[in-house]
Design a protein around this motif. Structure first.
Motif, short mmCIF file in Angstrom:
data_model
loop_
_atom_site.label_atom_id
_atom_site.label_comp_id
_atom_site.label_asym_id
_atom_site.label_seq_id
_atom_site.Cartn_x
_atom_site.Cartn_y
_atom_site.Cartn_z
N TYR A 1 12.65 -2.54 -22.67
CA TYR A 1 13.40 -3.65 -22.42
C TYR A 1 12.59 -4.74 -21.81
O TYR A 1 11.70 -4.62 -20.97
N SER A 2 12.98 -5.96 -21.92
CA SER A 2 12.29 -7.07 -21.22
C SER A 2 12.36 -7.26 -19.82
O SER A 2 11.52 -7.51 -19.15
N THR A 3 13.39 -6.60 -19.30
CA THR A 3 13.65 -6.21 -17.99
C THR A 3 13.85 -4.82 -17.58
O THR A 3 14.75 -4.22 -18.06
N ASP A 4 12.63 -4.39 -17.14
CA ASP A 4 12.79 -2.95 -16.89
C ASP A 4 12.16 -2.63 -15.59
O ASP A 4 11.90 -3.46 -14.73
N THR A 5 11.92 -1.37 -15.42
CA THR A 5 11.41 -0.81 -14.13
C THR A 5 10.22 -1.28 -13.64
O THR A 5 9.28 -1.31 -14.58
N GLN A 6 10.05 -1.25 -12.40
CA GLN A 6 8.58 -1.84 -11.80
C GLN A 6 8.31 -0.48 -11.15
O GLN A 6 9.20 0.34 -10.29
N TYR A 7 7.33 -0.04 -11.39
CA TYR A 7 6.67 1.13 -10.64
C TYR A 7 5.42 0.68 -9.76
O TYR A 7 4.53 -0.43 -10.08
N PHE A 8 5.18 1.33 -8.81
CA PHE A 8 4.14 1.03 -7.72
C PHE A 8 2.91 1.98 -7.35
O PHE A 8 3.18 3.01 -7.85
N GLY A 9 1.93 1.29 -7.38
CA GLY A 9 0.74 1.99 -7.23
C GLY A 9 0.90 2.45 -5.47
O GLY A 9 1.78 2.27 -4.96
N PRO A 10 -0.10 3.47 -5.25
CA PRO A 10 -0.19 4.12 -3.93
C PRO A 10 -0.27 3.22 -2.63
O PRO A 10 -0.01 3.64 -1.68
N GLY A 11 -0.84 2.02 -3.04
CA GLY A 11 -0.86 1.18 -1.78
C GLY A 11 -2.28 1.22 -1.21
O GLY A 11 -3.09 2.09 -1.30
N THR A 12 -2.84 -0.05 -0.60
CA THR A 12 -4.14 -0.06 0.25
C THR A 12 -3.72 -0.44 1.65
O THR A 12 -2.96 -1.57 1.71
N ARG A 13 -3.92 0.42 2.55
CA ARG A 13 -3.67 0.14 3.99
C ARG A 13 -4.85 -0.43 4.49
O ARG A 13 -5.91 -0.13 4.63
N LEU A 14 -4.53 -1.93 4.99
CA LEU A 14 -5.62 -2.75 5.28
C LEU A 14 -5.26 -3.10 6.96
O LEU A 14 -4.11 -3.36 7.25
N THR A 15 -6.37 -2.69 7.69
CA THR A 15 -6.44 -2.93 9.28
C THR A 15 -7.63 -3.96 9.32
O THR A 15 -8.73 -3.62 8.84
N VAL A 16 -7.30 -5.13 10.05
CA VAL A 16 -8.18 -6.18 10.36
C VAL A 16 -8.30 -6.43 11.72
O VAL A 16 -7.22 -6.43 12.53
N LEU A 17 -9.58 -5.91 12.02
CA LEU A 17 -9.85 -6.15 13.68
C LEU A 17 -10.29 -7.44 14.24
O LEU A 17 -10.89 -8.15 13.46
#
Lengths: 116, 113
Positions: free
Chosen positions: A100-116
């Motif tokens: 369907y034209s409006t359908d489910t969004q699936y997510f990647g595992p993510g990238t955890r970024l820490t900036v010092l």
């Protein structure tokens, strides 16, 4: 559902540097998105990655800070440029998948970024 | 602008009890309403969804209801178990005038054994 991978899974970066995050999908998808999730917060859409054209950015996000590429229907990159500690967050790739034209969004595992 | 309000922000229940999370949306063009579960350190995972032409949907211990007139939708979890403990996000999505999904702020559910 689509299988989504992201690289790197995490990184610690110095202020002023840039990091490029990759998102790979195992099948062709029409729509790909990049989200930011700060600790304990909801999901905030950064931009929609458009194949073959410039990304569409949400209010508060600009191309100079978050350049995005999408060379084909299975891959996209997000660069976090000139980083500051405020950019520390989880960055998630997402795809819309389905008949369907409006359908489910699936997510990647993510990238955890820490900036010092 | 469009937004999705989600309540409560935190919910603590005893194992075996029911949990209800409620959301309200503002964009009348929204026609798809997914719910995501996010465990600590993991990605959001779809657990159930409902489309605007349906008033209720059930999948085992999880059910979702939608009232389009009032722009309300709710998640119901029955017979809660400790592994239901997580953050739950509702979302409202549309594909007219450009695809857009707006997420609620999230509900942190604690199920006490």
């Amino acid at each position: 559902s689509a299988v989504i991978s992201q690289k790197p899974s995490r990184d610690i970066c110095q202020r002023g540097t840039s990091l490029t995050i990759q998102c790979q999908v195992d099948s062709q998808v029409t729509m790909m998105f990049w989200y930011r999730q700060q600790p304990g917060q909801s999901l905030t859409l950064i931009a929609t990655a458009n194949q073959g054209s410039e990304a569409t950015y949400e209010s508060g996000f600009v191309i100079d800070k978050f350049p995005i590429s999408r060379p084909n229907l299975t891959f996209s990159t997000l660069t976090v440029s000139n980083m500051s500690p405020e950019d520390s967050s989880i960055y998630l790739c997402s795809v819309e998948s389905g008949y369907y034209s409006t359908d489910t969004q699936y997510f990647g595992p993510g990238t955890r970024l820490t900036v010092l | 602008g469009e937004n999705v309000e989600q309540h409560p922000s935190t919910l603590s229940v005893q194992e075996g009890d029911s949990a209800v999370i409620k959301c309200t949306y503002s964009d009348s063009a929204s026609n798809y309403f997914p719910w995501y579960k996010q465990e600590l350190g993991k990605r959001p995972q779809l657990i159930i969804d409902i489309r605007s032409n349906v008033g209720e949907k059930k999948d085992q211990r999880i059910a979702v209801t939608l009232n389009k007139t009032a722009k309300h939708f709710s998640l119901h979890i029955t017979e809660t178990q400790p592994e239901d403990s997580a953050v739950y996000f509702c979302a409202a999505s549309r594909n007219t005038g450009g695809f857009k999904t707006i997420f609620g702020a999230g509900t942190r559910l604690f199920v006490k054994a």
